[in-house]
Scaffold this active site. Structure first.
Site, mmCIF file in Angstrom:
data_model
loop_
_atom_site.group_PDB
_atom_site.id
_atom_site.type_symbol
_atom_site.label_atom_id
_atom_site.label_comp_id
_atom_site.label_asym_id
_atom_site.label_seq_id
_atom_site.Cartn_x
_atom_site.Cartn_y
_atom_site.Cartn_z
ATOM 1 N N ILE A 189 0.847 -1.195 0.000
ATOM 2 C CA ILE A 189 0.000 0.000 0.000
ATOM 3 C C ILE A 189 0.882 1.245 0.000
ATOM 4 O O ILE A 189 1.696 1.431 0.913
ATOM 5 C CB ILE A 189 -0.941 0.017 1.219
ATOM 6 C CG1 ILE A 189 -1.798 -1.246 1.256
ATOM 7 C CG2 ILE A 189 -1.823 1.262 1.183
ATOM 8 C CD1 ILE A 189 -2.724 -1.330 2.466
ATOM 9 N N GLU A 190 0.714 2.067 -1.017
ATOM 10 C CA GLU A 190 1.407 3.362 -1.117
ATOM 11 C C GLU A 190 0.453 4.431 -0.586
ATOM 12 O O GLU A 190 -0.616 4.665 -1.156
ATOM 13 C CB GLU A 190 1.787 3.648 -2.564
ATOM 14 C CG GLU A 190 2.637 2.572 -3.228
ATOM 15 C CD GLU A 190 4.121 2.710 -2.951
ATOM 16 O OE1 GLU A 190 4.512 3.630 -2.204
ATOM 17 O OE2 GLU A 190 4.899 1.896 -3.498
ATOM 18 N N VAL A 191 0.841 5.111 0.500
ATOM 19 C CA VAL A 191 -0.138 5.840 1.300
ATOM 20 C C VAL A 191 -0.346 7.302 0.937
ATOM 21 O O VAL A 191 -1.391 7.879 1.251
ATOM 22 C CB VAL A 191 0.209 5.751 2.802
ATOM 23 C CG1 VAL A 191 0.149 4.313 3.272
ATOM 24 C CG2 VAL A 191 1.568 6.379 3.101
#
Length: 310
Positions: free
Chosen positions: A271-273
């Site tokens: 997950i790239e936040v």
């Protein structure tokens, strides 16, 4: 004694002694939540900094959530600490999500958090040359102009290129560098070896790898049960508002999530936040939105894995 108040650790994002202060915060969480949260040393970094795990719950479904494989992505370390404190606060009031109380969830699920996989690299980003040991002073790859965008560990190995997979990343390099170096051999670095040993010990049922920039979820790695994993990823996409990355097979990659899916055939997410910020730390002003989107992700992911893998 159970922690009774939720607080954010975002002030540590400006710490002059980042890894030291993060580990102090972890030990304090363990001290004030005895009987619920357990702190363990799973290994050490190249420079001897303890790599710590925090375990919550006693269920047979085991979930690993880890952050900061990449040095400049330490906003995710803050996120995991806040997720842990948030989970503890929900446990205290026996709050329910999706008709399952947190108390019941922790009977079915064991969470293992590794909040800082790459302490040496993170210290390099936050404090530059102050954290370079004497024996590394003459290493040409440790170029001070690159410290603000550093991804690797102190050896110049990109930890998310150091895992063995059938279809490795095509952009890897051999020589030590601030990013993309795959290392002399797989699991060559003490940080990735610690994650390997932890994974072999627990044989997790699902994992989340937190990274920092792009607002996207990577969920594929040539898995057999693609419908199950897509369903889980869709739940997290709906919660966070992040898009799912759909990739053409065979999917390439040499990261932890890729190795985990390939070896265990269990669901894994990267997950790239944050919105994309380029080759630098995520600005602190992005954090409030990051936390609000991700605070419930460990709980929702664990529920999905529990129902879909039992």
């Amino acid at each position: 004694m159970i922690n009774r108040s939720y607080k954010s650790y975002i002030n540590l994002y400006e710490s002059s002694y980042f890894s030291k202060d993060i580990n102090k915060a972890i030990y304090k969480l363990g001290k004030y939540n005895k009987g619920l949260l357990y702190v363990n040393k799973i290994g050490e970094s190249v420079q001897g900094t303890p790599i710590l795990s925090l375990t919550i719950g006693r269920g047979s479904t085991k979930i690993l959530i880890q952050a900061t494989h990449h040095a400049r992505e330490a906003i995710t370390t803050i996120l995991l600490l806040d997720q842990i404190n948030y989970l503890l606060s929900l446990y205290e009031i026996d709050y329910s999500i999706n008709n399952m109380s947190i108390c019941n969830l922790l009977k079915y699920v064991t969470f293992v958090f590794v909040v800082l996989v790459n302490p040496d690299g993170a210290d390099l980003v936050f404090n530059g040359g102050d954290f370079i040991p004497q024996e590394y002073k003459d290493k040409q790859y440790l170029n001070e102009s690159l410290f603000s965008c550093w991804k690797a560990n102190i050896n110049g190995v990109d930890l998310n290129r150091n895992y063995p997979t059938m279809y490795p990343s095509i952009d890897s390099v051999i020589a030590p560098a601030y990013k993309s170096c795959k290392g002399p051999y797989y699991f060559s670095e003490p940080e990735t070896y610690a994650l390997k040993c932890l994974t072999e010990k627990y044989r997790f049922d699902g994992t989340i790898s937190y990274h920092s920039s792009g607002e996207v979820i990577f969920w594929q790695y040539n898995q057999l049960n693609i419908e199950r994993d897509l369903s889980i990823a869709n739940t997290i996409s709906k919660e966070t508002g992040y898009n799912l990355e759909i990739e053409k097979e065979p999917v390439t990659g040499s990261g932890y999530k890729d190795w985990f899916i390939e070896n265990y055939q269990k669901p894994g997410l990267t997950i790239e936040v944050s919105p994309y910020v380029g080759e630098k730390k995520v600005p602190i002003e992005n954090y409030k939105d990051i936390f609000e989107r991700n605070k419930n992700v460990p709980i929702l992911f664990a529920q999905e894995v529990f129902y879909k893998t039992i």
